[in-house]
Design a protein around this motif. Structure first.
Motif, mmCIF file in Angstrom:
data_model
loop_
_atom_site.group_PDB
_atom_site.id
_atom_site.type_symbol
_atom_site.label_atom_id
_atom_site.label_comp_id
_atom_site.label_asym_id
_atom_site.label_seq_id
_atom_site.Cartn_x
_atom_site.Cartn_y
_atom_site.Cartn_z
ATOM 1 N N ALA A 72 0.548 -1.047 -0.092
ATOM 2 C CA ALA A 72 -0.191 0.279 0.271
ATOM 3 C C ALA A 72 0.671 1.254 0.024
ATOM 4 N N GLY A 73 0.974 1.944 -0.853
ATOM 5 C CA GLY A 73 1.111 3.499 -0.769
ATOM 6 C C GLY A 73 2.490 3.536 -2.025
ATOM 7 N N ASN A 74 1.768 2.542 -2.756
ATOM 8 C CA ASN A 74 3.755 2.710 -3.651
ATOM 9 C C ASN A 74 3.076 2.598 -5.056
ATOM 10 N N ALA A 75 3.133 3.785 -5.755
ATOM 11 C CA ALA A 75 2.429 3.803 -6.926
ATOM 12 C C ALA A 75 2.498 3.169 -8.063
ATOM 13 N N VAL A 76 2.916 2.366 -8.054
ATOM 14 C CA VAL A 76 3.053 0.889 -9.143
ATOM 15 C C VAL A 76 1.765 0.587 -10.369
ATOM 16 N N GLU A 77 1.830 1.106 -11.197
ATOM 17 C CA GLU A 77 0.899 0.966 -12.380
ATOM 18 C C GLU A 77 0.439 0.205 -12.734
ATOM 19 N N ASP A 78 2.041 -0.876 -13.140
ATOM 20 C CA ASP A 78 1.556 -2.279 -14.020
ATOM 21 C C ASP A 78 3.166 -2.812 -13.715
ATOM 22 N N VAL A 79 2.725 -4.569 -13.710
ATOM 23 C CA VAL A 79 4.160 -4.293 -13.992
ATOM 24 C C VAL A 79 4.533 -6.371 -14.718
ATOM 25 N N ASP A 80 5.646 -6.490 -15.616
ATOM 26 C CA ASP A 80 5.879 -7.462 -16.108
ATOM 27 C C ASP A 80 7.054 -7.750 -15.992
ATOM 28 N N VAL A 81 7.031 -9.451 -15.628
ATOM 29 C CA VAL A 81 8.145 -9.977 -15.089
ATOM 30 C C VAL A 81 8.848 -11.071 -16.296
ATOM 31 N N VAL A 82 9.515 -10.695 -16.835
ATOM 32 C CA VAL A 82 10.738 -11.130 -17.726
ATOM 33 C C VAL A 82 11.736 -12.035 -17.191
ATOM 34 N N PRO A 83 11.622 -13.785 -17.296
ATOM 35 C CA PRO A 83 11.946 -14.430 -17.068
ATOM 36 C C PRO A 83 13.641 -14.954 -18.178
ATOM 37 N N PRO A 84 14.807 -15.398 -17.584
ATOM 38 C CA PRO A 84 15.092 -15.375 -18.221
ATOM 39 C C PRO A 84 15.550 -15.648 -19.878
ATOM 40 N N THR A 85 15.835 -14.967 -20.806
ATOM 41 C CA THR A 85 15.319 -15.574 -22.470
ATOM 42 C C THR A 85 16.397 -16.813 -22.693
ATOM 43 N N LEU A 86 15.523 -17.799 -23.707
ATOM 44 C CA LEU A 86 16.752 -18.335 -24.019
ATOM 45 C C LEU A 86 17.939 -18.454 -24.475
ATOM 46 N N ASP A 87 18.434 -17.197 -25.059
ATOM 47 C CA ASP A 87 19.269 -16.917 -25.747
ATOM 48 C C ASP A 87 20.071 -16.336 -24.503
ATOM 49 N N GLU A 88 19.519 -15.636 -23.394
ATOM 50 C CA GLU A 88 20.426 -15.828 -21.931
ATOM 51 C C GLU A 88 21.205 -16.817 -21.674
ATOM 52 N N LEU A 89 20.104 -18.273 -21.778
ATOM 53 C CA LEU A 89 20.610 -19.195 -21.138
ATOM 54 C C LEU A 89 21.859 -19.304 -21.951
ATOM 55 N N TYR A 90 21.740 -19.519 -23.169
ATOM 56 C CA TYR A 90 21.925 -20.474 -23.889
ATOM 57 C C TYR A 90 23.853 -19.257 -23.459
ATOM 58 N N ALA A 91 24.193 -18.217 -23.652
ATOM 59 C CA ALA A 91 24.930 -17.196 -23.605
ATOM 60 C C ALA A 91 25.562 -18.166 -21.988
ATOM 61 N N HIS A 92 25.020 -18.192 -20.661
ATOM 62 C CA HIS A 92 25.033 -18.984 -20.052
ATOM 63 C C HIS A 92 25.906 -20.053 -20.375
ATOM 64 N N PHE A 93 24.969 -20.662 -20.495
ATOM 65 C CA PHE A 93 25.890 -22.298 -20.531
ATOM 66 C C PHE A 93 26.885 -22.050 -21.129
ATOM 67 N N LEU A 94 27.421 -21.246 -22.105
ATOM 68 C CA LEU A 94 28.787 -21.507 -22.522
ATOM 69 C C LEU A 94 29.427 -20.340 -22.463
ATOM 70 N N ARG A 95 29.514 -19.521 -21.716
ATOM 71 C CA ARG A 95 30.320 -19.217 -20.695
ATOM 72 C C ARG A 95 30.815 -20.221 -19.790
ATOM 73 N N GLN A 96 29.944 -20.662 -18.817
ATOM 74 C CA GLN A 96 30.488 -21.816 -17.722
ATOM 75 C C GLN A 96 31.254 -22.971 -18.410
ATOM 76 N N SER A 97 31.151 -23.343 -19.427
ATOM 77 C CA SER A 97 31.565 -24.551 -20.617
ATOM 78 C C SER A 97 32.814 -23.868 -20.370
ATOM 79 N N GLU A 98 32.625 -22.183 -20.826
ATOM 80 C CA GLU A 98 34.418 -22.230 -21.956
ATOM 81 C C GLU A 98 35.456 -21.698 -20.291
ATOM 82 N N GLN A 99 35.396 -21.409 -19.016
ATOM 83 C CA GLN A 99 35.510 -20.965 -17.182
ATOM 84 C C GLN A 99 35.952 -22.768 -17.148
ATOM 85 N N ALA A 100 34.749 -23.811 -17.394
ATOM 86 C CA ALA A 100 35.132 -24.745 -16.506
ATOM 87 C C ALA A 100 37.093 -25.302 -17.054
ATOM 88 N N PRO A 101 37.434 -25.827 -15.870
ATOM 89 C CA PRO A 101 38.979 -26.169 -15.898
ATOM 90 C C PRO A 101 39.028 -27.416 -17.408
#
Ligand code: ATP
Length: 306
Positions: free
Chosen positions: A277-306
């Protein structure tokens, strides 16, 4: 779920190049699986191994209960394949081309011609392939791959060059097949369009499988933040609302939007805070990580693996 394809500890070497290294996974009936990775990641090599066009250097492949590289592979007639670059005899019509492949696969020609309607080529079927657009040739390729109602369908970058409407038709067709029990494996670079369509994603990097799961499972594993976008009234141009957590990254997108990166387990708490109550929020969108972002994450992780 019955497995139709089993890849067990498979390595494929071309001289010094390890095109695929120690890959293992099973595909089940009715699964629609996307195989993604950069150029040279090993996607086509995996498809060729499943087709029996090449043999693994080590490990084993089983498709529909058989070794696809064995001389007499009983499952071949139940295997459909759309290569990355379809090429047909330009002098033949669509019907003649489809009839030719039906005879090769020992399928009834009349039934095979019906597939031209399925892929939306019925009206153009009496025209020569030389007059077809890239999208029409791709549809013809799909009609050929669908011959004999395959139980396993392997598609190598099938939507490259298709316009958005054709892509939609294409995904509708393969979704119907998967719902009927066909295993569909498609390699692709088009991550955005796969996001809502693939039930499972296998990510390859330099021949190694670096992730395998549904998008939700990959999101859980990656633990990337969800972006919460809030439209807040009455804020100064660069103001961040007082209720935003100090330890979360917040940014302003334009006049009204505040974007907050929320760790997966803090999403709800943050929404509570924002909408208290009291906050002036008029709208909200929840944007989960996209497949593009997941792909970049797993690639980065595999490149960093020993
Ligand atoms: N016949 C071959 N001889 C030598 N090297 C090969 C051969 N086929 C593939 N390779 C190599 O194996 C690796 C994997 O190639 P592959 O074609 O499987 O990649 P891909 O993921 O399908 O790539 P793209 O997205 O570019 O189609 C690459 O380094 C490629 O150069």
């Amino acid at each position: 779920m019955t497995s139709t394809v089993r890849v067990s500890d498979v390595t494929k070497r071309y001289g010094r190049v390890e095109a695929v290294r120690d890959a293992s996974f099973s595909l089940g009936e009715g699964e629609l699986v996307a195989l993604i990775g950069h150029n040279g990641a090993g996607k086509t090599t995996l498809l060729k191994l499943m087709l029996g066009l090449i043999r693994p250097t080590s490990g084993a492949i089983e498709v529909l209960g058989d070794n696809p590289a064995a001389g007499e592979f009983a499952g071949r007639r139940q295997l459909g394949y759309l290569p990355e670059n379809v090429s047909f005899d330009p002098a033949l019509t669509g019907r003649e081309t489809q009839a030719f492949y039906a005879r090769l696969k020992r399928e009834p020609v009349a039934k095979a011609l019906g597939l031209l309607d399925t892929v939306g080529l019925g009206a153009a079927s009496r025209r020569r392939v030389s007059t077809y657009s890239k999208g029409m040739r791709q549809r013809l390729g799909l009609a050929q791959a669908l011959l004999g109602a395959p139980r396993v369908l392997l598609l190598d970058e099938p939507t490259t060059g298709l316009d958005p409407e054709l892509r939609q038709t294409f995904y509708d067709i393969i979704a119907r097949l998967a719902a009927g029990g066909t295993t569909v494996l498609l390699s692709s670079h088009a991550l955005t369009e796969l996001e809502e369509r693939a039930g499972r994603v296998i990510i390859m990097n330099r021949g190694i499988k670096v992730a395998d799961g549904s998008i939700d499972e990959l999101r859980r594993l990656a633990r990337l933040p969800t972006r919460i976008r809030l439209k807040v009234a009455g804020l100064a141009p660069s103001e961040i609302p007082g209720w935003a957590p100090q330890d979360a990254t917040c940014r302003r997108l334009n006049g009204h939007i505040v974007e907050i990166d929320a760790a997966p387990e803090r999403k709800i708490e943050l929404l509570h805070r924002a909408t208290a109550a009291g906050n002036a929020v008029e709208d909200v969108d929840v944007v989960p990580p996209t497949l593009d972002e997941l792909y970049a994450h797993f690639l980065r992780q595999s490149e960093q693996a020993p």
